[in-house]
Scaffold this motif. Structure first.
Motif, PDB file in Angstrom:
ATOM      1  N   VAL A 188      23.882  16.201  -6.785  1.00 45.92           N
ATOM      2  CA  VAL A 188      22.974  15.097  -6.486  1.00 45.92           C
ATOM      3  C   VAL A 188      21.530  15.586  -6.525  1.00 45.92           C
ATOM      4  O   VAL A 188      21.187  16.594  -5.912  1.00 45.92           O
ATOM      5  N   ASN A 189      20.688  14.843  -7.236  1.00 46.49           N
ATOM      6  CA  ASN A 189      19.253  15.127  -7.283  1.00 46.49           C
ATOM      7  C   ASN A 189      18.506  13.876  -6.824  1.00 46.49           C
ATOM      8  O   ASN A 189      18.789  12.773  -7.305  1.00 46.49           O
ATOM      9  N   LEU A 190      17.576  14.048  -5.907  1.00 48.43           N
ATOM     10  CA  LEU A 190      16.797  12.929  -5.374  1.00 48.43           C
ATOM     11  C   LEU A 190      15.319  13.148  -5.657  1.00 48.43           C
ATOM     12  O   LEU A 190      14.766  14.186  -5.305  1.00 48.43           O
ATOM     13  N   ASP A 191      14.692  12.163  -6.285  1.00 47.50           N
ATOM     14  CA  ASP A 191      13.242  12.158  -6.493  1.00 47.50           C
ATOM     15  C   ASP A 191      12.655  11.044  -5.633  1.00 47.50           C
ATOM     16  O   ASP A 191      13.183   9.927  -5.617  1.00 47.50           O
ATOM     17  N   ILE A 192      11.558  11.363  -4.950  1.00 47.90           N
ATOM     18  CA  ILE A 192      10.929  10.416  -4.028  1.00 47.90           C
ATOM     19  C   ILE A 192       9.472  10.224  -4.415  1.00 47.90           C
ATOM     20  O   ILE A 192       8.776  11.187  -4.731  1.00 47.90           O
ATOM     21  N   ASN A 193       9.023   8.977  -4.351  1.00 49.20           N
ATOM     22  CA  ASN A 193       7.625   8.670  -4.606  1.00 49.20           C
ATOM     23  C   ASN A 193       7.237   7.507  -3.700  1.00 49.20           C
ATOM     24  O   ASN A 193       8.060   6.644  -3.411  1.00 49.20           O
ATOM     25  N   THR A 194       6.004   7.506  -3.250  1.00 48.98           N
ATOM     26  CA  THR A 194       5.500   6.377  -2.472  1.00 48.98           C
ATOM     27  C   THR A 194       4.152   5.952  -3.027  1.00 48.98           C
ATOM     28  O   THR A 194       3.420   6.758  -3.595  1.00 48.98           O
ATOM     29  N   ARG A 195       3.883   4.683  -2.842  1.00 47.68           N
ATOM     30  CA  ARG A 195       2.553   4.175  -3.198  1.00 47.68           C
ATOM     31  C   ARG A 195       2.237   3.014  -2.257  1.00 47.68           C
ATOM     32  O   ARG A 195       3.136   2.391  -1.703  1.00 47.68           O
ATOM     33  N   SER A 196       0.971   2.781  -2.088  1.00 49.34           N
ATOM     34  CA  SER A 196       0.564   1.667  -1.231  1.00 49.34           C
ATOM     35  C   SER A 196      -0.610   0.959  -1.873  1.00 49.34           C
ATOM     36  O   SER A 196      -1.364   1.547  -2.653  1.00 49.34           O
ATOM     37  N   SER A 197      -0.727  -0.320  -1.549  1.00 46.15           N
ATOM     38  CA  SER A 197      -1.858  -1.096  -2.041  1.00 46.15           C
ATOM     39  C   SER A 197      -2.278  -2.071  -0.950  1.00 46.15           C
ATOM     40  O   SER A 197      -1.455  -2.549  -0.161  1.00 46.15           O
ATOM     41  N   SER A 198      -3.565  -2.342  -0.919  1.00 47.39           N
ATOM     42  CA  SER A 198      -4.125  -3.246   0.072  1.00 47.39           C
ATOM     43  C   SER A 198      -3.942  -4.688  -0.405  1.00 47.39           C
ATOM     44  O   SER A 198      -4.267  -5.023  -1.540  1.00 47.39           O
ATOM     45  N   LEU A 199      -3.403  -5.524   0.478  1.00 48.57           N
ATOM     46  CA  LEU A 199      -3.253  -6.947   0.166  1.00 48.57           C
ATOM     47  C   LEU A 199      -4.456  -7.730   0.678  1.00 48.57           C
ATOM     48  O   LEU A 199      -4.854  -8.723   0.087  1.00 48.57           O
ATOM     49  N   ASP A 200      -4.991  -7.284   1.797  1.00 47.49           N
ATOM     50  CA  ASP A 200      -6.224  -7.804   2.388  1.00 47.49           C
ATOM     51  C   ASP A 200      -6.694  -6.719   3.358  1.00 47.49           C
ATOM     52  O   ASP A 200      -6.048  -5.681   3.458  1.00 47.49           O
ATOM     53  N   PRO A 201      -7.792  -6.914   4.079  1.00 49.96           N
ATOM     54  CA  PRO A 201      -8.289  -5.815   4.921  1.00 49.96           C
ATOM     55  C   PRO A 201      -7.305  -5.288   5.971  1.00 49.96           C
ATOM     56  O   PRO A 201      -7.454  -4.165   6.432  1.00 49.96           O
ATOM     57  N   GLU A 202      -6.298  -6.068   6.349  1.00 47.76           N
ATOM     58  CA  GLU A 202      -5.378  -5.623   7.394  1.00 47.76           C
ATOM     59  C   GLU A 202      -3.925  -5.513   6.946  1.00 47.76           C
ATOM     60  O   GLU A 202      -3.086  -5.057   7.714  1.00 47.76           O
ATOM     61  N   HIS A 203      -3.590  -5.945   5.745  1.00 44.86           N
ATOM     62  CA  HIS A 203      -2.199  -5.924   5.285  1.00 44.86           C
ATOM     63  C   HIS A 203      -2.059  -5.049   4.045  1.00 44.86           C
ATOM     64  O   HIS A 203      -2.890  -5.111   3.134  1.00 44.86           O
ATOM     65  N   TYR A 204      -0.984  -4.270   4.047  1.00 45.49           N
ATOM     66  CA  TYR A 204      -0.728  -3.339   2.948  1.00 45.49           C
ATOM     67  C   TYR A 204       0.721  -3.465   2.493  1.00 45.49           C
ATOM     68  O   TYR A 204       1.614  -3.682   3.315  1.00 45.49           O
ATOM     69  N   GLU A 205       0.920  -3.299   1.200  1.00 41.17           N
ATOM     70  CA  GLU A 205       2.270  -3.161   0.674  1.00 41.17           C
ATOM     71  C   GLU A 205       2.520  -1.679   0.466  1.00 41.17           C
ATOM     72  O   GLU A 205       1.695  -0.990  -0.135  1.00 41.17           O
ATOM     73  N   VAL A 206       3.641  -1.198   0.963  1.00 45.62           N
ATOM     74  CA  VAL A 206       4.062   0.181   0.752  1.00 45.62           C
ATOM     75  C   VAL A 206       5.379   0.120  -0.016  1.00 45.62           C
ATOM     76  O   VAL A 206       6.278  -0.642   0.350  1.00 45.62           O
ATOM     77  N   VAL A 207       5.455   0.888  -1.108  1.00 44.26           N
ATOM     78  CA  VAL A 207       6.659   0.924  -1.926  1.00 44.26           C
ATOM     79  C   VAL A 207       7.197   2.351  -1.933  1.00 44.26           C
ATOM     80  O   VAL A 207       6.493   3.284  -2.305  1.00 44.26           O
ATOM     81  N   LEU A 208       8.438   2.479  -1.488  1.00 43.63           N
ATOM     82  CA  LEU A 208       9.152   3.753  -1.502  1.00 43.63           C
ATOM     83  C   LEU A 208      10.100   3.714  -2.694  1.00 43.63           C
ATOM     84  O   LEU A 208      10.990   2.869  -2.750  1.00 43.63           O
ATOM     85  N   SER A 209       9.881   4.619  -3.655  1.00 48.51           N
ATOM     86  CA  SER A 209      10.725   4.683  -4.849  1.00 48.51           C
ATOM     87  C   SER A 209      11.640   5.890  -4.746  1.00 48.51           C
ATOM     88  O   SER A 209      11.174   7.012  -4.540  1.00 48.51           O
ATOM     89  N   LEU A 210      12.936   5.643  -4.864  1.00 52.60           N
ATOM     90  CA  LEU A 210      13.931   6.706  -4.855  1.00 52.60           C
ATOM     91  C   LEU A 210      14.708   6.663  -6.162  1.00 52.60           C
ATOM     92  O   LEU A 210      15.139   5.593  -6.581  1.00 52.60           O
TER      93      LEU A 210
END
Length: 150
Positions: A40-62
């Motif tokens: 088993v090999n696992l690759d992990i990546n994360t990214r985030s983006s601002s939706l407005d000054p107080e809300h963020y989307e965070v994406v966890l890619s596996l």
């Protein structure tokens, strides 16, 4: 709302959702006739983006690649996402929260999605070990600092 209440740090998980998922079984059906000794090999990546000054989307890619006897048995890619409320935090705290704390909250959902996909493809359960996102974030910050020096 008083001035004091506005400055209080706020954090909330507003929504968790599966943004994308894929499963490939390139060696099927032959893979099911062989002795099962997975690598088993696992690759992990994360990214985030601002939706407005107080809300963020965070994406966890596996991305999980499982080989059996040197042949790709299956490949699962999952993007588990969440919308988070972050307010009243400093820049460094916000970056750490988005880069380590939020992915840590999303990981159990992504792990469950991966296990479900593996099971639906008739492979044995695949429960991924916990991940230390604080350590991964620290490594990423160190690499970024070293890159700036060069």
């Amino acid at each position: 709302m008083s001035e004091n209440q506005q400055k209080q740090p706020q954090f909330a998980l507003k929504r968790v959702y599966l943004k994308d998922a894929s499963l490939e079984t390139p060696a099927a059906p032959g893979v099911f006739t062989k002795q099962w000794q997975p690598e088993v090999n696992l690759d992990i990546n994360t990214r985030s983006s601002s939706l407005d000054p107080e809300h963020y989307e965070v994406v966890l890619s596996l991305t999980v690649t499982v080989k059996n006897e040197g042949e790709a048995a299956f490949l699962i890619e999952v993007q588990q996402a969440g919308i988070f409320l972050l307010a009243g935090l400093g820049e460094a705290e916000t970056k750490h929260t988005l880069g380590a704390f939020c992915p840590n909250l999303l990981f159990p959902y992504a792990r469950e999605a991966i296990d479900n996909l593996a099971s639906k493809a008739s492979f044995p359960a695949l429960m991924l070990a916990p991940v230390n996102f604080d350590a991964l974030y620290a490594q990423q910050q160190q690499k970024a600092a070293e890159a700036e020096k060069h």
